[in-house]
Write an enzyme that holds these catalytic residues in place. Structure first.
Site, PDB file in Angstrom:
ATOM      1  N   HIS A 131       0.832  -1.196   0.000  1.00 18.21           N
ATOM      2  CA  HIS A 131       0.000   0.000   0.000  1.00 18.21           C
ATOM      3  C   HIS A 131       0.870   1.251   0.000  1.00 18.21           C
ATOM      4  O   HIS A 131       1.911   1.314   0.653  1.00 18.21           O
ATOM      5  CB  HIS A 131      -0.922   0.015   1.222  1.00 18.21           C
ATOM      6  CG  HIS A 131      -2.115   0.901   1.046  1.00 18.21           C
ATOM      7  ND1 HIS A 131      -2.034   2.277   1.180  1.00 18.21           N
ATOM      8  CD2 HIS A 131      -3.410   0.628   0.728  1.00 18.21           C
ATOM      9  CE1 HIS A 131      -3.231   2.790   0.970  1.00 18.21           C
ATOM     10  NE2 HIS A 131      -4.081   1.817   0.691  1.00 18.21           N
ATOM     11  N   HIS A 132       0.412   2.257  -0.741  1.00 19.55           N
ATOM     12  CA  HIS A 132       1.176   3.495  -0.874  1.00 19.55           C
ATOM     13  C   HIS A 132       1.336   4.212   0.469  1.00 19.55           C
ATOM     14  O   HIS A 132       2.269   4.998   0.657  1.00 19.55           O
ATOM     15  CB  HIS A 132       0.485   4.421  -1.876  1.00 19.55           C
ATOM     16  CG  HIS A 132       1.436   5.209  -2.717  1.00 19.55           C
ATOM     17  ND1 HIS A 132       2.630   5.695  -2.234  1.00 19.55           N
ATOM     18  CD2 HIS A 132       1.387   5.602  -4.017  1.00 19.55           C
ATOM     19  CE1 HIS A 132       3.265   6.347  -3.191  1.00 19.55           C
ATOM     20  NE2 HIS A 132       2.545   6.304  -4.276  1.00 19.55           N
ATOM     21  N   ALA A 133       0.441   3.939   1.408  1.00 21.73           N
ATOM     22  CA  ALA A 133       0.572   4.562   2.726  1.00 21.73           C
ATOM     23  C   ALA A 133       1.788   4.038   3.482  1.00 21.73           C
ATOM     24  O   ALA A 133       2.264   4.685   4.412  1.00 21.73           O
ATOM     25  CB  ALA A 133      -0.689   4.310   3.555  1.00 21.73           C
TER      26      ALA A 133
END
Length: 481
Positions: A131-133
């Site tokens: 995930h980009h987070a």
């Protein structure tokens, strides 16, 4: 989470999965599944975030937080699948497109690793999703190096017992969020450059940030190419183009500029041919792309968080001469580097720490719903390792990146370099971008055209042929095996 990390959580919805990834091919034979699991398990102490999940703060009064997953099971995150015969590039790309379109389970740590067997020549592959987070593209390169070995001899696993910390209660989350709302703006103010906190220089800093912000806004006001923006669905097409770092350097030495300038010139040719194949008039048009720029400080190298800003570049698709296209891009990028555009973007992102998290969530969500047509695509160039990497003693042959699309941007491109090779990963909306193979072929053709001109040869231009694929819709469940 930082405001930028939290924004990747907030903007995710049914049509906008916000993970980055890669498809990595290795020499054969494939390892045993258990050997791969043990390899990754031995590296997890180096990346503790891989055993943490996201907890939302009630009523959005605080940004989401990372907490240890008390039910972490590595076998859930490492999966095994295969491609149908004949096991070529098309079969792998189709499988990757389906796997990468699926959302990560928000109740678990936000990553998956798919082991793919059945490729031609006894090869095998890994499809990685994060995930980009959790990590931006530049930090992701460090993460890849952590999970892989630098020699055929596998490194010794790290024997570090792991015991999850206690999961916070709702009361604790609320109390921490209230405390952070008081302390966080102070921390962000301390995080601003020293020049901004010096009274004698603060006016100059504010003027530079204002100038960079207005410059970005002015670029977005100009009309861009039509046909590249619009609603997107939940399904994805994904393909790749191949290039050579030595060839790019030959072009750069002949005509000037940077490696990234040459890459953008190749992508410009790709979008020019794509729009021409659709019958779009390109005269007087540009394709505006968001170019992410890492703003990690040197001491932050190896930290797995998002410190990325961006600038807006205009790709001159109306220019038919490849050398002129490259010159226009080179001059534009040199001008952008001399401005404070990237600094302004980073300052605005960091000032998100002053924004109440509920408003941050709403703002990020509206950003995906607003029908903007000022930005047509995103292109991110990530320098990778130039020495061989290995997994389970097998050499990594190729690595193709994946970036998400979102909002009403239908195509995005990532570039990853490895051992002298430049690989372009192209993500497209399944229904509205069925012709990304035209874009992919034209990127490769653009590189060869510039290379021939750099060598003093007369390029023989041929319009890239479009590969037709079935237009049927694939369900998200089709990728599960």
């Amino acid at each position: 989470m930082s405001p930028l990390d939290a924004s990747f959580i907030h903007i995710e919805d049914d049509n906008n999965p916000m993970h980055i990834g890669s498809v990595v091919m290795f020499e054969g034979p494939p390892p045993e599944y258990g050997d791969l699991v043990r390899l990754v398990a031995g590296k997890l102490p180096l990346v503790p975030r891989y055993r943490q999940k996201v907890r939302e703060v009630p009523f959005q009064i605080g940004r989401p937080v990372w907490v240890d997953d008390p039910h972490f099971t590595i076998l859930y995150h490492i999966r095994r699948t295969g491609v149908p015969a004949p096991g070529g590039d098309d079969e792998l790309r189709n499988l990757a497109g389906r796997v990468l379109a699926q959302h990560l389970d928000r109740s678990r740590p936000l990553w998956e690793l798919w082991m793919v067997e059945g490729l031609k020549g006894g090869r095998w592959a890994l499809i990685a999703k994060t995930h980009h987070a959790m990590v931006d593209g530049v930090s992701g390169t460090d993460l890849l190096a952590v999970l892989l070995d630098s020699s055929p001899e596998p490194s010794q696993p790290i024997d570090a017992p792991w015991h999850p910390g206690p999961e916070p209660t709702l009361a604790h989350l609320l109390a921490d969020a209230i405390a952070d709302s008081v302390m966080d703006p102070v921390a962000h103010a301390r995080g601003l450059p020293a020049m901004a906190r010096t009274p004698l220089a603060s006016l100059q800093y504010a003027w530079e940030i204002l100038g960079g912000t207005l410059g970005q806004a002015a670029r977005l006001m100009r009309p861009a190419a039509p046909g590249l923006n619009g609603p997107i669905g939940p399904h994805r097409r994904w393909s790749w183009a191949r290039g050579s770092l030595d060839e790019v350097k030959t072009v750069r030495q002949a005509f000037g500029g940077t490696v990234n300038d040459v890459v953008l010139a190749n992508i410009t040719n790709g979008f020019r041919e794509l729009l021409l194949s659709r019958g779009v008039e390109v005269q007087g048009k540009t394709v505006r792309t968001l170019v992410p720029v890492s703003v990690h400080a040197p001491h932050e190298r190896g930290s797995y968080n998002n410190r990325v800003s961006g600038i807006f570049a205009e790709l001159p698709i109306d220019e038919s001469d490849p050398i002129t296209r490259l010159r226009l891009i080179r001059e534009q990028m040199e001008g952008l580097k001399q401005t404070k555009h990237a600094v302004a973007g980073d300052a605005i992102a960091r000032l998100g720490g002053f924004t109440p998290p509920m408003l941050l969530s709403l703002g990020a969500r509206l950003g995906t719903l607003w029908p903007q047509r000022s930005v047509n695509t995103a292109t991110t160039n990530v320098p990778g390792p130039q020495t061989p990497l290995y997994a389970c003693g097998r050499r990594m042959l190729q690595a193709y990146p994946y970036v998400p699309i979102g909002g009403n941007i239908r195509i995005a491109i990532a570039i990853f370099s490895y051992c002298g090779v430049l690989n372009y990963g192209v993500t497209g909306d399944y229904d509205s971008a069925p012709d990304i193979d035209v874009l992919v072929a034209a990127i490769e053709a653009g590189q060869q055209e510039l290379l021939q001109l750099a060598r003093g040869e007369a390029p023989a231009r041929q319009a890239p042929k479009r590969k037709r694929r079935p237009a049927r819709r694939l369900s998200a469940a089709a990728g599960r095996r």
